[in-house]
Enzyme design. Sequence first.
Site, PDB file in Angstrom:
ATOM      1  N   SER A  26       0.860  -1.180   0.000  1.00 57.60           N
ATOM      2  CA  SER A  26       0.000   0.000   0.000  1.00 57.60           C
ATOM      3  C   SER A  26       0.899   1.232   0.000  1.00 57.60           C
ATOM      4  O   SER A  26       1.860   1.299   0.778  1.00 57.60           O
ATOM      5  CB  SER A  26      -0.912   0.012   1.228  1.00 57.60           C
ATOM      6  OG  SER A  26      -1.787   1.117   1.194  1.00 57.60           O
ATOM      7  N   GLU A  27       0.605   2.214  -0.883  1.00 56.71           N
ATOM      8  CA  GLU A  27       1.545   3.318  -1.070  1.00 56.71           C
ATOM      9  C   GLU A  27       1.677   4.231   0.131  1.00 56.71           C
ATOM     10  O   GLU A  27       2.582   5.071   0.180  1.00 56.71           O
ATOM     11  CB  GLU A  27       1.188   4.134  -2.314  1.00 56.71           C
ATOM     12  CG  GLU A  27      -0.141   4.842  -2.273  1.00 56.71           C
ATOM     13  CD  GLU A  27      -1.216   4.080  -3.033  1.00 56.71           C
ATOM     14  OE1 GLU A  27      -2.099   4.726  -3.611  1.00 56.71           O
ATOM     15  OE2 GLU A  27      -1.179   2.833  -3.033  1.00 56.71           O
ATOM     16  N   ASN A  28       0.776   4.106   1.119  1.00 58.63           N
ATOM     17  CA  ASN A  28       0.957   4.920   2.319  1.00 58.63           C
ATOM     18  C   ASN A  28       2.029   4.357   3.253  1.00 58.63           C
ATOM     19  O   ASN A  28       2.331   4.960   4.274  1.00 58.63           O
ATOM     20  CB  ASN A  28      -0.363   5.085   3.075  1.00 58.63           C
ATOM     21  CG  ASN A  28      -0.959   3.766   3.520  1.00 58.63           C
ATOM     22  OD1 ASN A  28      -0.937   2.794   2.778  1.00 58.63           O
ATOM     23  ND2 ASN A  28      -1.509   3.726   4.722  1.00 58.63           N
TER      24      ASN A  28
END
Length: 231
Positions: free
Chosen positions: A46-48
């Site tokens: 997940s890019e977070n």
Amino acid sequence: MAWTRDEMAAIAAEELNDGDYVNLGIGIPTLVANNLPDGVRVVLQSENGLLGMGPFPYEGEEDADLINAGKQTVTVLPGGSIFDSATSFGMIRGGHVKVAILGAMQVSGNGDLANWTIPGKMVKGMGGAMDLVAGTPRVVVLTEHNAKDGSAKIVRACTLPLTGLAVVDRIISDLAVFDLYRTDDGGRQLTLTRLAPGVTVEEIREKTEAGFTVALDKPAPEESAMEGATA
């Protein structure tokens, strides 16, 4: 009969292989985490700033501090890790994520993608979609076939602000699956390869603005050209 969102996610998950690093966009793509085939172990990113994301938590077991990029509570599998977003985007831009499964507002017959904003509507930010389509070797889109007003989402040319040009490799809608094949002239051909139960090619022609060829049940393309009559 249209596929459910979980069925769409399961179709996307069918092509994943052991050891694949996969990014899931917000919306329908997040359901892929709950629909992975038995025996297939992939690493969800997940890019977070999360690597090794698991399925959604059971009710009552949520951790409000453990979320994906869409701010949904998630789980982390043994061996997973959490880090800052700069490191996460370094993974994406460096080509270390193999597959990105994203949502869409529009996809063109050439595989152009628009999925981050509608002019005039407030948006908090473009998120990581532009980095994902630029840095990921394979992009799969999960979307309803038509918008709420009935307009086509698979179009001749996108009219919304673009996320990327000619970046989509597969489109999975609630009615059908399309793959994009390389052509001899270096272009890309949109090809209908699978239909939802009870859905006909004629129905897809009526609900799809972009032209397409038909090759039902053909395996997903590699780099070879695809021949066929344009719809």
